[in-house]
Design a protein around this motif. Structure first.
Motif, PDB file in Angstrom:
ATOM      1  N   LEU A   1      46.601  25.673  43.905  1.00  0.00           N
ATOM      2  CA  LEU A   1      45.880  26.527  42.957  1.00  0.00           C
ATOM      3  C   LEU A   1      45.969  27.993  43.367  1.00  0.00           C
ATOM      4  CD1 LEU A   1      43.909  26.726  40.513  1.00  0.00           C
ATOM      5  CD2 LEU A   1      42.041  26.528  42.169  1.00  0.00           C
ATOM      6  N   GLY A   2      45.744  28.276  44.643  1.00  0.00           N
ATOM      7  CA  GLY A   2      45.819  29.653  45.113  1.00  0.00           C
ATOM      8  C   GLY A   2      47.214  30.235  44.958  1.00  0.00           C
ATOM      9  N   ALA A   3      48.230  29.431  45.282  1.00  0.00           N
ATOM     10  CA  ALA A   3      49.613  29.921  45.188  1.00  0.00           C
ATOM     11  C   ALA A   3      50.002  30.206  43.735  1.00  0.00           C
ATOM     12  CB  ALA A   3      50.561  28.897  45.796  1.00  0.00           C
ATOM     13  N   LEU A   4      49.653  29.306  42.833  1.00  0.00           N
ATOM     14  CA  LEU A   4      50.000  29.506  41.423  1.00  0.00           C
ATOM     15  C   LEU A   4      49.233  30.677  40.818  1.00  0.00           C
ATOM     16  CD1 LEU A   4      50.268  25.842  40.063  1.00  0.00           C
ATOM     17  CD2 LEU A   4      52.052  27.329  40.974  1.00  0.00           C
ATOM     18  N   LEU A   5      47.976  30.805  41.208  1.00  0.00           N
ATOM     19  CA  LEU A   5      47.187  31.935  40.698  1.00  0.00           C
ATOM     20  C   LEU A   5      47.780  33.257  41.168  1.00  0.00           C
ATOM     21  CD1 LEU A   5      44.598  32.665  39.114  1.00  0.00           C
ATOM     22  CD2 LEU A   5      43.377  32.655  41.296  1.00  0.00           C
ATOM     23  N   PHE A   6      48.217  33.299  42.431  1.00  0.00           N
ATOM     24  CA  PHE A   6      48.820  34.513  42.982  1.00  0.00           C
ATOM     25  C   PHE A   6      50.097  34.877  42.223  1.00  0.00           C
ATOM     26  CE2 PHE A   6      51.907  36.394  45.959  1.00  0.00           C
ATOM     27  CZ  PHE A   6      51.249  37.571  46.268  1.00  0.00           C
ATOM     28  N   GLY A   7      50.888  33.860  41.877  1.00  0.00           N
ATOM     29  CA  GLY A   7      52.150  34.138  41.212  1.00  0.00           C
ATOM     30  C   GLY A   7      52.020  34.420  39.731  1.00  0.00           C
ATOM     31  N   ALA A   8      51.161  33.662  39.035  1.00  0.00           N
ATOM     32  CA  ALA A   8      51.087  33.767  37.579  1.00  0.00           C
ATOM     33  C   ALA A   8      50.082  34.802  37.103  1.00  0.00           C
ATOM     34  CB  ALA A   8      50.742  32.398  36.986  1.00  0.00           C
ATOM     35  N   PHE A   9      48.984  34.925  37.824  1.00  0.00           N
ATOM     36  CA  PHE A   9      47.943  35.882  37.430  1.00  0.00           C
ATOM     37  C   PHE A   9      47.503  36.688  38.658  1.00  0.00           C
ATOM     38  CE2 PHE A   9      47.581  32.264  34.507  1.00  0.00           C
ATOM     39  CZ  PHE A   9      47.736  32.914  33.288  1.00  0.00           C
ATOM     40  N   PRO A  10      48.391  37.534  39.180  1.00  0.00           N
ATOM     41  CA  PRO A  10      48.077  38.250  40.424  1.00  0.00           C
ATOM     42  C   PRO A  10      46.851  39.154  40.312  1.00  0.00           C
ATOM     43  CG  PRO A  10      50.057  39.143  39.368  1.00  0.00           C
ATOM     44  CD  PRO A  10      49.719  37.878  38.657  1.00  0.00           C
ATOM     45  N   LEU A  11      46.595  39.662  39.105  1.00  0.00           N
ATOM     46  CA  LEU A  11      45.418  40.518  38.929  1.00  0.00           C
ATOM     47  C   LEU A  11      44.135  39.725  39.152  1.00  0.00           C
ATOM     48  CD1 LEU A  11      44.225  43.235  38.171  1.00  0.00           C
ATOM     49  CD2 LEU A  11      44.423  42.593  35.742  1.00  0.00           C
ATOM     50  N   VAL A  12      44.089  38.494  38.615  1.00  0.00           N
ATOM     51  CA  VAL A  12      42.907  37.641  38.805  1.00  0.00           C
ATOM     52  C   VAL A  12      42.758  37.270  40.282  1.00  0.00           C
ATOM     53  CG1 VAL A  12      41.847  35.433  38.201  1.00  0.00           C
ATOM     54  CG2 VAL A  12      43.112  36.730  36.469  1.00  0.00           C
ATOM     55  N   TYR A  13      43.883  36.967  40.922  1.00  0.00           N
ATOM     56  CA  TYR A  13      43.863  36.608  42.345  1.00  0.00           C
ATOM     57  C   TYR A  13      43.282  37.753  43.181  1.00  0.00           C
ATOM     58  CZ  TYR A  13      45.718  35.047  46.879  1.00  0.00           C
ATOM     59  OH  TYR A  13      45.849  34.655  48.197  1.00  0.00           O
ATOM     60  N   GLY A  14      43.766  38.965  42.914  1.00  0.00           N
ATOM     61  CA  GLY A  14      43.285  40.116  43.666  1.00  0.00           C
ATOM     62  C   GLY A  14      41.819  40.406  43.408  1.00  0.00           C
ATOM     63  N   LEU A  15      41.411  40.326  42.148  1.00  0.00           N
ATOM     64  CA  LEU A  15      40.008  40.599  41.813  1.00  0.00           C
ATOM     65  C   LEU A  15      39.088  39.545  42.420  1.00  0.00           C
ATOM     66  CD1 LEU A  15      40.399  41.597  38.055  1.00  0.00           C
ATOM     67  CD2 LEU A  15      39.722  43.088  39.933  1.00  0.00           C
ATOM     68  N   ALA A  16      39.511  38.272  42.342  1.00  0.00           N
ATOM     69  CA  ALA A  16      38.666  37.195  42.868  1.00  0.00           C
ATOM     70  C   ALA A  16      38.473  37.342  44.375  1.00  0.00           C
ATOM     71  CB  ALA A  16      39.284  35.837  42.535  1.00  0.00           C
ATOM     72  N   LEU A  17      39.558  37.642  45.083  1.00  0.00           N
ATOM     73  CA  LEU A  17      39.418  37.789  46.540  1.00  0.00           C
ATOM     74  C   LEU A  17      38.592  39.023  46.898  1.00  0.00           C
ATOM     75  CD1 LEU A  17      42.803  36.766  48.174  1.00  0.00           C
ATOM     76  CD2 LEU A  17      40.683  35.487  47.992  1.00  0.00           C
ATOM     77  N   SER A  18      38.758  40.107  46.133  1.00  0.00           N
ATOM     78  CA  SER A  18      37.971  41.317  46.409  1.00  0.00           C
ATOM     79  C   SER A  18      36.485  41.066  46.188  1.00  0.00           C
ATOM     80  CB  SER A  18      38.437  42.452  45.494  1.00  0.00           C
ATOM     81  OG  SER A  18      39.783  42.756  45.720  1.00  0.00           O
ATOM     82  N   ALA A  19      36.170  40.338  45.119  1.00  0.00           N
ATOM     83  CA  ALA A  19      34.759  40.124  44.781  1.00  0.00           C
ATOM     84  C   ALA A  19      34.129  38.999  45.583  1.00  0.00           C
ATOM     85  CB  ALA A  19      34.648  39.822  43.285  1.00  0.00           C
ATOM     86  N   LEU A  20      34.944  38.014  45.963  1.00  0.00           N
ATOM     87  CA  LEU A  20      34.392  36.784  46.552  1.00  0.00           C
ATOM     88  C   LEU A  20      34.841  36.601  47.994  1.00  0.00           C
ATOM     89  CD1 LEU A  20      35.084  34.464  43.476  1.00  0.00           C
ATOM     90  CD2 LEU A  20      32.985  35.704  44.024  1.00  0.00           C
ATOM     91  N   TYR A  21      35.010  37.698  48.696  1.00  0.00           N
ATOM     92  CA  TYR A  21      35.508  37.625  50.071  1.00  0.00           C
ATOM     93  C   TYR A  21      34.631  36.716  50.931  1.00  0.00           C
ATOM     94  CZ  TYR A  21      37.315  39.188  54.578  1.00  0.00           C
ATOM     95  OH  TYR A  21      37.869  39.224  55.828  1.00  0.00           O
ATOM     96  N   LEU A  22      33.319  36.917  50.878  1.00  0.00           N
ATOM     97  CA  LEU A  22      32.411  36.135  51.725  1.00  0.00           C
ATOM     98  C   LEU A  22      32.359  34.655  51.321  1.00  0.00           C
ATOM     99  CD1 LEU A  22      30.492  36.154  54.074  1.00  0.00           C
ATOM    100  CD2 LEU A  22      28.650  36.895  52.547  1.00  0.00           C
ATOM    101  N   PRO A  23      32.193  34.314  50.028  1.00  0.00           N
ATOM    102  CA  PRO A  23      32.230  32.885  49.668  1.00  0.00           C
ATOM    103  C   PRO A  23      33.543  32.206  50.048  1.00  0.00           C
ATOM    104  CG  PRO A  23      31.312  34.155  47.862  1.00  0.00           C
ATOM    105  CD  PRO A  23      31.817  35.142  48.859  1.00  0.00           C
ATOM    106  N   VAL A  24      34.668  32.908  49.885  1.00  0.00           N
ATOM    107  CA  VAL A  24      35.953  32.297  50.251  1.00  0.00           C
ATOM    108  C   VAL A  24      36.016  32.047  51.760  1.00  0.00           C
ATOM    109  CG1 VAL A  24      38.449  32.700  50.386  1.00  0.00           C
ATOM    110  CG2 VAL A  24      37.219  33.222  48.275  1.00  0.00           C
ATOM    111  N   ALA A  25      35.526  33.008  52.552  1.00  0.00           N
ATOM    112  CA  ALA A  25      35.522  32.833  54.009  1.00  0.00           C
ATOM    113  C   ALA A  25      34.644  31.652  54.406  1.00  0.00           C
ATOM    114  CB  ALA A  25      35.044  34.118  54.687  1.00  0.00           C
ATOM    115  N   LEU A  26      33.474  31.532  53.769  1.00  0.00           N
ATOM    116  CA  LEU A  26      32.577  30.412  54.078  1.00  0.00           C
ATOM    117  C   LEU A  26      33.198  29.076  53.668  1.00  0.00           C
ATOM    118  CD1 LEU A  26      29.136  31.949  53.009  1.00  0.00           C
ATOM    119  CD2 LEU A  26      29.974  31.542  55.332  1.00  0.00           C
ATOM    120  N   MET A  27      33.904  29.081  52.530  1.00  0.00           N
ATOM    121  CA  MET A  27      34.566  27.848  52.087  1.00  0.00           C
ATOM    122  C   MET A  27      35.617  27.407  53.102  1.00  0.00           C
ATOM    123  SD  MET A  27      36.842  27.193  48.648  1.00  0.00           S
ATOM    124  CE  MET A  27      38.151  28.272  49.248  1.00  0.00           C
TER     125      MET A  27
END
Length: 336
Positions: free
Chosen positions: A67-93
């Motif tokens: 999911l992460g790889a496909l999101l990065f390739g197909a919708f890089p803007l969403v990937y970048g925004l999600a990681l910028s906004a959700l840095y802490l939840p992603v780290a905890l996950m």
């Protein structure tokens, strides 16, 4: 955007929805079993619960990587925004996944297995809570301007995100309990059956409340739920979820183990379909659409040729793995 490019963006939206559904359903099953293990008193039963997912958890978690790889390739803007906004939840996950993976590997060889079974449960809970808060934050909407995230480090935390998190935990617990009903017997199966029934009724109350709340946050959802043809992919799955819930309750009451599992899976799938159909073409509320966020047409075509080969192989391998590890898990079974 040309019509051909728009069609490619739509195809990729559907592919990502499929992979997201596989991630939430299959890895959610593992996480649900892990969370339920925190409420079991006997170490033998906790070991049996871990053994029930030992043969499939690697493959289930692989879908998150895909999911992460496909999101990065197909919708890089969403990937970048999600990681910028959700840095802490992603780290905890990721921390939760590490705890879960290490605990499964070490449990059978430890002198004190209780430590690792506790790590398995807590890691599963941490990963599930982080996923729920992240999903809730995305559904609530991110503060964006010109494709840039404008919120702070804690902007993802809101009452709506917490409510979505509780709903996702309920879904995972239902999947985990239904899996244990299918894979175990005796006392542990009876506990799982009671847990599945309680969580199913919790979801029956929570899902409509979340739908009404999301309608207040995003008025555009009403048009999708009530207008033709949007209601086919938004309201219809919700309508089908009602008889699915009844079938699940009947299966639990009559001890139809396989039916319980498949109807729990179908109920969650229908809720996900309704969610994806409701927000389309928006990918990040309130206004970032699939067509604004899609990568270039050449990138999408190139990736599609690779996915057309790899995705069927992954699906076949995942299905084969479930076939190999079919059947009940007996008490005392380990992770070989």
């Amino acid at each position: 955007m040309s019509p051909a490019h728009a069609d490619l963006a739509l195809v990729w939206y559907l592919l990502l929805a499929l992979v997201l559904a596989l991630t939430l359903l299959l890895d959610g099953l593992d996480l649900g079993v892990g969370i339920l293990s925190l409420f079991v008193g006997r170490e033998e039963q906790r070991g049996q619960m871990m053994a029930s997912v030992a043969g499939v958890w690697h493959a289930n978690q692989t879908w998150l990587v895909v999911l992460g790889a496909l999101l990065f390739g197909a919708f890089p803007l969403v990937y970048g925004l999600a990681l910028s906004a959700l840095y802490l939840p992603v780290a905890l996950m990721l921390l939760g996944f590490i705890l879960r993976g290490v605990s499964i590997e070490y449990y059978e060889h430890a002198d004190r297995p209780r430590r690792w079974s506790l790590a398995f449960g807590l890691g599963s809970l941490l990963a599930a809570v982080a996923q729920g808060l992240g999903l809730g934050a995305l559904l609530a909407g991110l503060p964006l301007s010109a494709g840039r995230y404008l919120g702070g480090a804690w902007a993802w935390l809101s009452p709506f995100a917490v409510a979505v998190c509780l709903g996702l935990l309920g879904s995972y617990l239902l999947l985990g309990a239904a899996w244990l009903v299918l894979k175990t017997g005796g006392e542990l199966q009876a506990k799982a059956r009671r847990a599945a029934r309680a969580v199913a009724f919790f979801l029956l109350i929570a899902a409509p409340l979340l739908i009404l709340w999301s309608r207040g946050l995003h008025p555009f959802l009403s048009a999708r739920w009530l207008a033709w043809p949007g209601l086919l992919v938004s309201s219809l799955p919700l309508a089908l979820a009602a008889p699915c819930f009844v079938a699940l309750v009947v299966c639990l009451a009559r001890s139809w183990d396989a039916g319980c599992f498949w109807f729990a899976l179908l109920l969650n799938l229908l809720l996900l379909l309704s969610l994806a159909g409701s927000i389309y073409p928006v990918v990040v509320p309130p206004g970032l659409t699939v067509f604004q966020a899609a990568a270039g047409a050449i990138n999408l075509k190139f990736m599609l040729s690779g996915v057309a080969v790899v995705l069927p192989l992954m699906l076949a391998y995942n299905a084969y793995q479930y076939w190999v590890f079919r059947g009940k898990v007996e008490p005392g079974a380990g992770y070989e």
